[in-house]
Design a protein around this motif. Structure first.
Motif, mmCIF file in Angstrom:
data_model
loop_
_atom_site.group_PDB
_atom_site.id
_atom_site.type_symbol
_atom_site.label_atom_id
_atom_site.label_comp_id
_atom_site.label_asym_id
_atom_site.label_seq_id
_atom_site.Cartn_x
_atom_site.Cartn_y
_atom_site.Cartn_z
ATOM 1 N N ILE A 214 5.908 -12.098 -4.400
ATOM 2 C CA ILE A 214 6.925 -11.061 -4.166
ATOM 3 C C ILE A 214 6.363 -9.958 -3.276
ATOM 4 C CG2 ILE A 214 8.357 -9.288 -5.260
ATOM 5 C CD1 ILE A 214 8.533 -11.118 -7.716
ATOM 6 N N ALA A 215 5.118 -9.550 -3.551
ATOM 7 C CA ALA A 215 4.485 -8.495 -2.748
ATOM 8 C C ALA A 215 4.306 -8.921 -1.299
ATOM 9 C CB ALA A 215 3.141 -8.122 -3.361
ATOM 10 N N ALA A 216 4.017 -10.213 -1.083
ATOM 11 C CA ALA A 216 3.756 -10.704 0.276
ATOM 12 C C ALA A 216 5.024 -10.960 1.077
ATOM 13 C CB ALA A 216 2.927 -11.985 0.203
ATOM 14 N N THR A 217 6.142 -11.184 0.392
ATOM 15 C CA THR A 217 7.365 -11.579 1.104
ATOM 16 C C THR A 217 8.470 -10.520 1.049
ATOM 17 O OG1 THR A 217 8.150 -12.727 -0.893
ATOM 18 C CG2 THR A 217 6.946 -14.038 0.735
ATOM 19 N N GLY A 218 8.228 -9.403 0.351
ATOM 20 C CA GLY A 218 9.287 -8.412 0.164
ATOM 21 C C GLY A 218 9.269 -7.264 1.147
ATOM 22 N N GLU A 219 8.753 -7.508 2.338
ATOM 23 C CA GLU A 219 8.697 -6.452 3.350
ATOM 24 C C GLU A 219 10.100 -5.898 3.627
ATOM 25 O OE1 GLU A 219 7.347 -5.804 8.030
ATOM 26 O OE2 GLU A 219 7.051 -7.744 7.041
ATOM 27 N N GLY A 220 10.198 -4.576 3.654
ATOM 28 C CA GLY A 220 11.490 -3.923 3.863
ATOM 29 C C GLY A 220 12.054 -3.325 2.594
ATOM 30 N N ALA A 221 11.531 -3.765 1.422
ATOM 31 C CA ALA A 221 11.958 -3.207 0.142
ATOM 32 C C ALA A 221 11.016 -2.069 -0.254
ATOM 33 C CB ALA A 221 11.962 -4.284 -0.931
ATOM 34 N N VAL A 222 11.401 -1.311 -1.277
ATOM 35 C CA VAL A 222 10.599 -0.188 -1.759
ATOM 36 C C VAL A 222 9.703 -0.634 -2.914
ATOM 37 C CG1 VAL A 222 10.661 2.118 -2.782
ATOM 38 C CG2 VAL A 222 12.349 1.472 -1.033
ATOM 39 N N LYS A 282 17.176 4.385 -7.788
ATOM 40 C CA LYS A 282 16.989 3.620 -9.021
ATOM 41 C C LYS A 282 15.521 3.209 -9.230
ATOM 42 C CE LYS A 282 21.234 3.040 -10.694
ATOM 43 N NZ LYS A 282 21.603 3.349 -12.092
ATOM 44 N N ALA A 283 14.645 3.694 -8.347
ATOM 45 C CA ALA A 283 13.229 3.339 -8.448
ATOM 46 C C ALA A 283 12.653 3.811 -9.784
ATOM 47 C CB ALA A 283 12.457 3.945 -7.288
ATOM 48 N N GLU A 284 11.749 2.997 -10.341
ATOM 49 C CA GLU A 284 11.110 3.315 -11.615
ATOM 50 C C GLU A 284 9.823 4.104 -11.368
ATOM 51 O OE1 GLU A 284 12.018 2.643 -14.732
ATOM 52 O OE2 GLU A 284 13.877 1.614 -14.202
ATOM 53 N N PRO A 285 9.465 5.010 -12.298
ATOM 54 C CA PRO A 285 8.207 5.759 -12.149
ATOM 55 C C PRO A 285 6.991 4.834 -12.079
ATOM 56 C CG PRO A 285 9.587 6.736 -13.853
ATOM 57 C CD PRO A 285 10.233 5.436 -13.473
ATOM 58 N N VAL A 286 7.044 3.767 -12.878
ATOM 59 C CA VAL A 286 5.960 2.775 -12.861
ATOM 60 C C VAL A 286 6.587 1.418 -12.543
ATOM 61 C CG1 VAL A 286 4.111 1.667 -14.139
ATOM 62 C CG2 VAL A 286 4.641 4.074 -14.572
ATOM 63 N N ALA A 287 6.361 0.939 -11.336
ATOM 64 C CA ALA A 287 6.946 -0.329 -10.905
ATOM 65 C C ALA A 287 5.953 -1.469 -11.032
ATOM 66 C CB ALA A 287 7.427 -0.218 -9.454
ATOM 67 N N ASP A 288 6.457 -2.695 -11.127
ATOM 68 C CA ASP A 288 5.567 -3.856 -11.162
ATOM 69 C C ASP A 288 4.932 -4.071 -9.800
ATOM 70 O OD1 ASP A 288 6.107 -4.652 -13.868
ATOM 71 O OD2 ASP A 288 8.068 -5.373 -13.201
ATOM 72 N N ILE A 289 5.723 -3.892 -8.742
ATOM 73 C CA ILE A 289 5.238 -4.144 -7.377
ATOM 74 C C ILE A 289 5.754 -3.025 -6.488
ATOM 75 C CG2 ILE A 289 5.266 -5.716 -5.398
ATOM 76 C CD1 ILE A 289 6.110 -7.875 -7.628
ATOM 77 N N VAL A 290 4.858 -2.405 -5.703
ATOM 78 C CA VAL A 290 5.229 -1.383 -4.743
ATOM 79 C C VAL A 290 4.898 -1.922 -3.361
ATOM 80 C CG1 VAL A 290 4.867 0.965 -3.927
ATOM 81 C CG2 VAL A 290 4.808 0.470 -6.385
ATOM 82 N N PHE A 291 5.894 -1.908 -2.469
ATOM 83 C CA PHE A 291 5.691 -2.428 -1.114
ATOM 84 C C PHE A 291 5.188 -1.340 -0.177
ATOM 85 C CE2 PHE A 291 9.085 -4.863 -3.157
ATOM 86 C CZ PHE A 291 8.592 -6.145 -3.051
ATOM 87 N N ASP A 292 4.355 -1.734 0.758
ATOM 88 C CA ASP A 292 3.834 -0.790 1.751
ATOM 89 C C ASP A 292 4.950 -0.355 2.698
ATOM 90 O OD1 ASP A 292 1.344 -1.058 0.639
ATOM 91 O OD2 ASP A 292 0.774 -2.728 1.959
#
Length: 292
Positions: A214-222, A282-292
């Protein structure tokens, strides 16, 4: 299906050999081995039916598919293993009360050894194919066969010792040891199968792989949060919330989801993915994955 049919044929062949070994010797230990092979045949039939049902496509009554049928087969196998162990214990106790010398023990041992070698080879095939195809029924069947191989080896050694020493009490004693080992194996199969029926999450190493993809393919998301998983047979179910910038169009959000889904399918094979797209607030304070 081919593997399941072959497993049934192997089960019948081994059952015939072990029954012959018992008939020639009258050994309670060899009888215990034959009873376990009878369970192998019954559970091979159950696995065949379960795999056939699990392969059926989703329908109106089962929109998520029929994958869990394999877990029911594995539970049945565990129950049958325990029943076989109890039957062996009954025969062993009778043998302890009245131990008898064995007839034709050498021939019986040779026949049992041939059956054990067949089981050893086939158990490895079942476990390897079951893991590759992510089939709990085949893996459970393979593990049970491997347990059968170990216990058959113990039975052969016990009968050899009884034959060479003349202490025929060893025969039922070995049968009791076999029964206790089988009871442990059956309990383990049931426990592992029930975890699948209870929607247990994927193993930590698989979850780490999911996060990495998910981290490698989710470019463009927050970010991505609330990543949840479960497995049923060959299928892995994954759902999570994907936060995207507020000005992202539906088209671009859909493109991000398609990219993530393609990456997960390439990495994990058969997966069912549900992604809930949310705006930035809707972002969570502690997320599972944070995108660059």
């Amino acid at each position: 299906m081919k593997i399941a049919w072959a497993s049934l044929l192997v089960g019948f062949a081994v059952l015939g050999l072990k029954t012959l070994a018992y008939a020639l010797t009258g050994s309670v230990a060899l009888l215990s081995d034959a009873l376990e092979s009878l369970v192998n045949v019954v559970t091979a039939v159950a696995a065949l039916i379960a795999i056939r049902v699990a392969a059926m496509p989703a329908d109106d009554n089962h929109p998520y598919g029929h994958h869990k049928a394999e877990f029911f087969s594995a539970v049945l196998e565990g129950v049958m293993i325990i029943i076989a162990a109890l039957l062996i214990l009954r025969e062993a106790v009778t043998g302890l009360m009245d131990p008898q010398p064995l007839e034709l023990p050498v021939i019986g041992i040779v026949i049992s050894l041939v059956a054990t070698v067949i089981n050893a080879v086939w158990s490895r095939v079942l476990i390897r194919v079951g893991r590759r195809e992510r089939s709990p029924a085949l893996v459970a069947d393979g593990r049970h066969l491997f347990t059968d191989v170990v216990t058959s080896g113990g039975v052969i050694i016990g009968v050899l010792l009884a034959m060479t020493s003349g202490w025929w009490l060893l025969d039922p004693l070995v049968a009791i040891i076999v029964a206790v080992n089988i009871l442990w194996s059956g309990a383990k199969v049931i426990r592992e199968s029930l975890s699948g029926l209870m929607d247990e999450a994927v193993p930590p190493e698989t979850m780490a792989r999911i996060h990495s993809v998910i981290a490698a393919t989710g470019e463009g998301a927050v970010e991505a949060h609330d990543v949840r998983t479960r497995h049923a047979g060959r299928a892995t179910f994954i759902d999570f919330h994907l936060v995207v910038p507020g000005d992202t169009t539906v088209f671009h959000a859909h493109e991000i989801c398609d990219r993530i889904e393609a990456g997960l399918r390439q990495a994990l094979g058969e997966v069912r993915i549900t992604i809930h797209v949310e705006p930035e607030h809707k972002a969570e304070p502690v997320a599972d994955i944070v995108f660059d």
